[in-house]
Design a protein around this motif. Structure first.
Motif, mmCIF file in Angstrom:
data_model
loop_
_atom_site.group_PDB
_atom_site.id
_atom_site.type_symbol
_atom_site.label_atom_id
_atom_site.label_comp_id
_atom_site.label_asym_id
_atom_site.label_seq_id
_atom_site.Cartn_x
_atom_site.Cartn_y
_atom_site.Cartn_z
ATOM 1 N N MET A 21 9.761 44.786 36.507
ATOM 2 C CA MET A 21 10.005 43.836 37.595
ATOM 3 C C MET A 21 10.376 44.492 38.919
ATOM 4 O O MET A 21 9.917 44.050 39.968
ATOM 5 C CB MET A 21 11.090 42.847 37.184
ATOM 6 N N PHE A 67 12.210 37.629 31.862
ATOM 7 C CA PHE A 67 11.126 37.725 30.884
ATOM 8 C C PHE A 67 10.138 38.753 31.439
ATOM 9 O O PHE A 67 9.654 38.601 32.564
ATOM 10 C CB PHE A 67 10.513 36.332 30.798
ATOM 11 N N ALA A 68 9.856 39.776 30.679
ATOM 12 C CA ALA A 68 8.991 40.838 31.208
ATOM 13 C C ALA A 68 8.238 41.557 30.094
ATOM 14 O O ALA A 68 8.813 41.902 29.066
ATOM 15 C CB ALA A 68 9.833 41.856 31.979
ATOM 16 N N THR A 69 6.964 41.764 30.332
ATOM 17 C CA THR A 69 6.102 42.524 29.416
ATOM 18 C C THR A 69 5.599 43.761 30.151
ATOM 19 O O THR A 69 5.193 43.657 31.321
ATOM 20 C CB THR A 69 4.880 41.677 28.982
ATOM 21 N N GLN A 74 0.327 43.451 29.277
ATOM 22 C CA GLN A 74 0.295 42.031 29.654
ATOM 23 C C GLN A 74 -1.056 41.416 29.325
ATOM 24 O O GLN A 74 -2.069 42.116 29.246
ATOM 25 C CB GLN A 74 0.583 41.885 31.164
ATOM 26 N N GLY A 75 -1.044 40.084 29.141
ATOM 27 C CA GLY A 75 -2.289 39.348 28.924
ATOM 28 C C GLY A 75 -2.853 39.486 27.524
ATOM 29 O O GLY A 75 -4.011 39.162 27.280
ATOM 30 N N LYS A 76 -2.016 39.972 26.592
ATOM 31 C CA LYS A 76 -2.476 40.149 25.211
ATOM 32 C C LYS A 76 -1.789 39.181 24.251
ATOM 33 O O LYS A 76 -1.934 39.298 23.036
ATOM 34 C CB LYS A 76 -2.209 41.591 24.747
ATOM 35 N N GLY A 77 -0.989 38.287 24.802
ATOM 36 C CA GLY A 77 -0.343 37.275 23.958
ATOM 37 C C GLY A 77 1.059 37.632 23.500
ATOM 38 O O GLY A 77 1.701 36.846 22.814
ATOM 39 N N GLY A 79 3.885 38.060 25.325
ATOM 40 C CA GLY A 79 4.873 37.188 25.975
ATOM 41 C C GLY A 79 4.886 35.804 25.332
ATOM 42 O O GLY A 79 5.949 35.219 25.108
ATOM 43 N N THR A 80 3.712 35.298 25.019
ATOM 44 C CA THR A 80 3.601 33.989 24.359
ATOM 45 C C THR A 80 4.325 34.001 23.019
ATOM 46 O O THR A 80 5.077 33.078 22.705
ATOM 47 C CB THR A 80 2.109 33.631 24.164
ATOM 48 N N ARG A 103 8.924 31.682 38.598
ATOM 49 C CA ARG A 103 8.214 32.067 39.817
ATOM 50 C C ARG A 103 7.076 31.065 39.982
ATOM 51 O O ARG A 103 6.414 30.712 38.999
ATOM 52 C CB ARG A 103 7.651 33.488 39.672
ATOM 53 N N PHE A 109 1.590 29.040 33.388
ATOM 54 C CA PHE A 109 1.884 29.751 32.137
ATOM 55 C C PHE A 109 2.938 28.969 31.334
ATOM 56 O O PHE A 109 2.744 28.695 30.153
ATOM 57 C CB PHE A 109 2.381 31.164 32.460
ATOM 58 N N TYR A 110 4.032 28.582 31.986
ATOM 59 C CA TYR A 110 5.109 27.893 31.262
ATOM 60 C C TYR A 110 4.705 26.486 30.823
ATOM 61 O O TYR A 110 5.214 25.986 29.823
ATOM 62 C CB TYR A 110 6.384 27.864 32.108
ATOM 63 N N LYS A 112 2.077 25.716 29.432
ATOM 64 C CA LYS A 112 1.437 25.850 28.109
ATOM 65 C C LYS A 112 2.447 25.704 26.975
ATOM 66 O O LYS A 112 2.073 25.442 25.834
ATOM 67 C CB LYS A 112 0.744 27.219 27.981
#
Ligand SMILES: CC(C)(COP(=O)(O)OP(=O)(O)OC[C@H]1O[C@@H](n2cnc3c(N)ncnc32)[C@H](O)[C@@H]1OP(=O)(O)O)[C@@H](O)C(=O)NCCC(=O)NCCS
Length: 136
Positions: A21, A67-69, A74-77, A79-80, A103, A109-110, A112
């Motif tokens: 971040m 929350f941070a990946t 990132q974008g690989k699921g 964080g989900t 943000r 994203f949230y 979802k």
């Protein structure tokens, strides 16, 4: 090996927060004054800490923050997976509402996860945020 999610120490969350971040700010910048009462979770892939989130419970509500990946992951699921995990955990603790300061570019994203935008918005550090929440 594989993917595991478990509680981590605040110092582990700090490392990932800083890297993802605010790498250009001094290390102390990423610490929260409430971190000692937070519950910190990490997602590990093959024993490498990939994604972190910190949860703060207050009566029947809980806030997730920082929350941070890792950028390359990132974008690989991941964080989900982590967010779904803490929503389930919070439900098990008897929490009735989960919320975050999102943000503005992260609201879709949230959504979802069933979080909804409230009317509460603010600007901090030049970024726009909106409070999002979900009954659980
Ligand atoms: C927000 C953040 C934590 C999300 O973590 P992540 O691990 O990238 O999350 P996911 O991979 O689960 O989801 C990211 C995107 O990839 C998509 N995705 C999930 N799994 C996917 C997969 N297998 N293949 C392709 N895309 C996938 C998601 O749908 C999501 O899309 P969206 O951003 O358009 O809604 C991460 O982007 C991050 O650290 N950002 C910088 C810090 C930050 O902004 N923190 C949040 C402050 S509110």
């Amino acid at each position: 090996m594989g993917i595991e999610i478990y509680k981590i120490e605040k110092e582990q969350a700090w490392e990932t927060r800083h890297t993802v971040m605010w790498p250009n700010k001094e290390f102390n910048y990423i610490k929260l004054k409430d971190d000692h009462v937070g519950i910190h979770f990490g997602l590990f892939k093959d024993d490498i800490l990939v994604s972190v989130v910190s949860v703060f419970v207050n009566n029947k509500t809980c806030q997730f923050r920082k929350f941070a990946t890792l950028q390359s992951m990132q974008g690989k699921g991941y964080g989900t997976m982590l967010l779904n995990y803490i929503i389930d955990e919070a439900r098990n603790w008897g929490v009735e509402k989960i919320w975050c300061n999102a943000r503005e570019n992260k609201t879709s994203f949230y959504k979802k996860f069933g979080l909804e935008e409230t009317k509460e918005t603010f600007i901090k550090g030049g970024r726009s945020y909106v409070v999002m929440e979900k009954s659980i």
